[in-house]
Design a protein around this motif. Sequence first.
Motif, PDB file in Angstrom:
ATOM      1  N   ILE A   1       7.286   6.350  -4.999  1.00 44.65           N
ATOM      2  CA  ILE A   1       6.453   5.712  -3.927  1.00 44.65           C
ATOM      3  C   ILE A   1       4.834   5.764  -4.491  1.00 44.65           C
ATOM      4  N   GLY A   2       4.855   6.712  -5.104  1.00 48.40           N
ATOM      5  CA  GLY A   2       3.260   6.664  -5.769  1.00 48.40           C
ATOM      6  C   GLY A   2       3.124   5.385  -6.623  1.00 48.40           C
ATOM      7  N   ARG A   3       4.017   5.019  -7.246  1.00 40.79           N
ATOM      8  CA  ARG A   3       4.000   3.838  -8.158  1.00 40.79           C
ATOM      9  C   ARG A   3       4.019   2.719  -7.260  1.00 40.79           C
ATOM     10  N   LEU A   4       4.782   2.600  -6.231  1.00 34.86           N
ATOM     11  CA  LEU A   4       4.684   1.197  -5.433  1.00 34.86           C
ATOM     12  C   LEU A   4       3.183   1.420  -4.639  1.00 34.86           C
ATOM     13  N   ALA A   5       2.892   2.505  -4.376  1.00 37.47           N
ATOM     14  CA  ALA A   5       1.246   2.522  -3.698  1.00 37.47           C
ATOM     15  C   ALA A   5       0.419   1.962  -4.840  1.00 37.47           C
ATOM     16  N   ALA A   6       0.413   2.316  -5.955  1.00 38.78           N
ATOM     17  CA  ALA A   6      -0.514   1.928  -6.966  1.00 38.78           C
ATOM     18  C   ALA A   6      -0.121   0.356  -7.639  1.00 38.78           C
ATOM     19  N   GLU A   7       0.907  -0.239  -6.929  1.00 37.99           N
ATOM     20  CA  GLU A   7       1.162  -1.455  -7.388  1.00 37.99           C
ATOM     21  C   GLU A   7       1.700  -1.723  -8.744  1.00 37.99           C
ATOM     22  N   ARG A   8       2.288  -0.543  -9.028  1.00 40.17           N
ATOM     23  CA  ARG A   8       2.932  -0.507 -10.523  1.00 40.17           C
ATOM     24  C   ARG A   8       4.267  -1.075 -10.440  1.00 40.17           C
ATOM     25  N   ASP A   9       5.025  -1.368 -11.532  1.00 37.12           N
ATOM     26  CA  ASP A   9       6.155  -2.024 -11.426  1.00 37.12           C
ATOM     27  C   ASP A   9       7.463  -1.009 -10.776  1.00 37.12           C
ATOM     28  N   ARG A  10       8.006  -1.756  -9.948  1.00 30.29           N
ATOM     29  CA  ARG A  10       9.357  -1.015  -9.223  1.00 30.29           C
ATOM     30  C   ARG A  10      10.062  -0.094 -10.187  1.00 30.29           C
ATOM     31  N   MET A  11      10.533  -0.884 -11.114  1.00 30.89           N
ATOM     32  CA  MET A  11      11.466  -0.372 -12.500  1.00 30.89           C
ATOM     33  C   MET A  11      10.617   0.288 -13.447  1.00 30.89           C
ATOM     34  N   VAL A  12      11.137   1.517 -14.043  1.00 31.80           N
ATOM     35  CA  VAL A  12      10.365   2.179 -15.180  1.00 31.80           C
ATOM     36  C   VAL A  12      11.249   2.686 -16.147  1.00 31.80           C
TER      37      VAL A  12
ATOM     38  N   ALA B   1      12.047  -0.943  -1.927  1.00 32.65           N
ATOM     39  CA  ALA B   1      10.730  -1.147  -2.284  1.00 32.65           C
ATOM     40  C   ALA B   1       9.999  -2.045  -1.275  1.00 32.65           C
ATOM     41  N   ASN B   2      10.460  -3.001  -0.632  1.00 31.39           N
ATOM     42  CA  ASN B   2       9.783  -3.823   0.290  1.00 31.39           C
ATOM     43  C   ASN B   2       9.418  -3.021   1.374  1.00 31.39           C
TER      44      ASN B   2
END
Length: 440
Positions: free
Chosen positions: A183-194, A263-264
């Motif tokens: 969720i932190g990645r989404l909040a930072a607008e980083r890619d969904r997949m890692v 993610a949406n």
Amino acid sequence: MGADANALKNLFPEGVARLWGSTPPVRERSEKVTALAGRKVGDEVLFYAEKKFVAKARIIGLFDNHALASAVWGRDESQKTWQHIMALDNVVEFEVPAEPVLRGLGVPVPLRSLTLVGAEKRLRFMDMVDPEAPVRPRVNRSSTGSATALGRSDLLRTLASLKTHIRGRRPSRHKPITLLWAIGRLAAERDRMVEWQTFREEVGPLLRDFGLADSRVTPEYPFWHLRSSGLWDVEGVEDGTAAPTPSQLTEAGASAGFSRNAANVLRRPLARAEAIGLICSTYLGEVDREDLLGRVGLAGYASASGDLPDEGGEGRVPRRSRTSSQPVRDPQLVDRIKVMYGHACQVCGARVETQHSHYSEAAHIQGLGGPHHGPDRLSNLLCLCPNHHVEFDRLAIYIDEDWAVRRNSTGDIEYELKRHTDHAVDQQYLKYHRGLCGRG
Ligand SMILES: [Zn+2]
């Protein structure tokens, strides 16, 4: 960008600007002329495409910049550019058929122009474009099968029933910790997949520092097994019977992350706040929430006020990127609420006495600062004594739909919120606060 460069930096300190532009109107008198002249900072915008409303957002800045617009968007066939620019936040994507809404508003169908609608109509019709409604996936609706829509309540239900191992009567923490990190990645607008390598480097230390002391779980476990939640995709690995080993994941160049649907939903402010609150209170009750949320880039969610503490609250929450652009609380509003209640706390009724007067604090229900971005208005304010302000801000108490003030640790009712007849507290802000409390 000229003179607007600083304004943009102040509006978007994180470095990602959301802008929407409009070309100059053709005629002198038109719907568009009225809309361009009448729109204001704070207005809500609905976006329309292919006979649907596809997103909503809030205007946080307005400016005209021909050079910027042509650099970003180019020019249309008549050499015009989208120079009337709105800066936006609270962008929420969804899909709702527009026709019934437009007909209800008395606006011609299909919508052809920027159109301004008054507040009274907006209230009546905003219900019809409820962003809480399930997201309809725009992709993957091909012959290979239909992707199922996932709503906010589906997501929360799923998060509340994660399969976790029980060790010594305590649920294991690797899945919830990994979800918070994602969720932190989404909040930072980083890619969904890692990619697996990055996942291992980032999640490994979190599991070590915040997992159960006797747990030997390594990052490949949540990377793979979160799939069973239905919220998680793993790409690059065949769906076999055995869980892949770290070297198999490396070899396959595997990646993982929230499903597109999840993610949406998690990009919506309320759903995200509720998900974080729920994960923390359901699985991570004994973990230092501020510490963990800080490590995954969600520090603001450890308190109700976020990175712009209300008056009186100095706070331990780290404040990043505070600039002069942060929303400034309106001192008149603060005075108004204190006078309205005569400095008496809306929770306990106490008035803190000073030598010559009384003291109280104005608390925003949905915090003014990031990541909450609540509005600075009376319906989002409470008059509280310092003790209850801290308890409310640090999520120790919450207010339910019936105005009962409850202790978060037990759910027990402690008080009933006192409300002045001139003070309409808006339930939507209390709902957001309950979400942070894990009571969504
Ligand atoms: Zn009080």
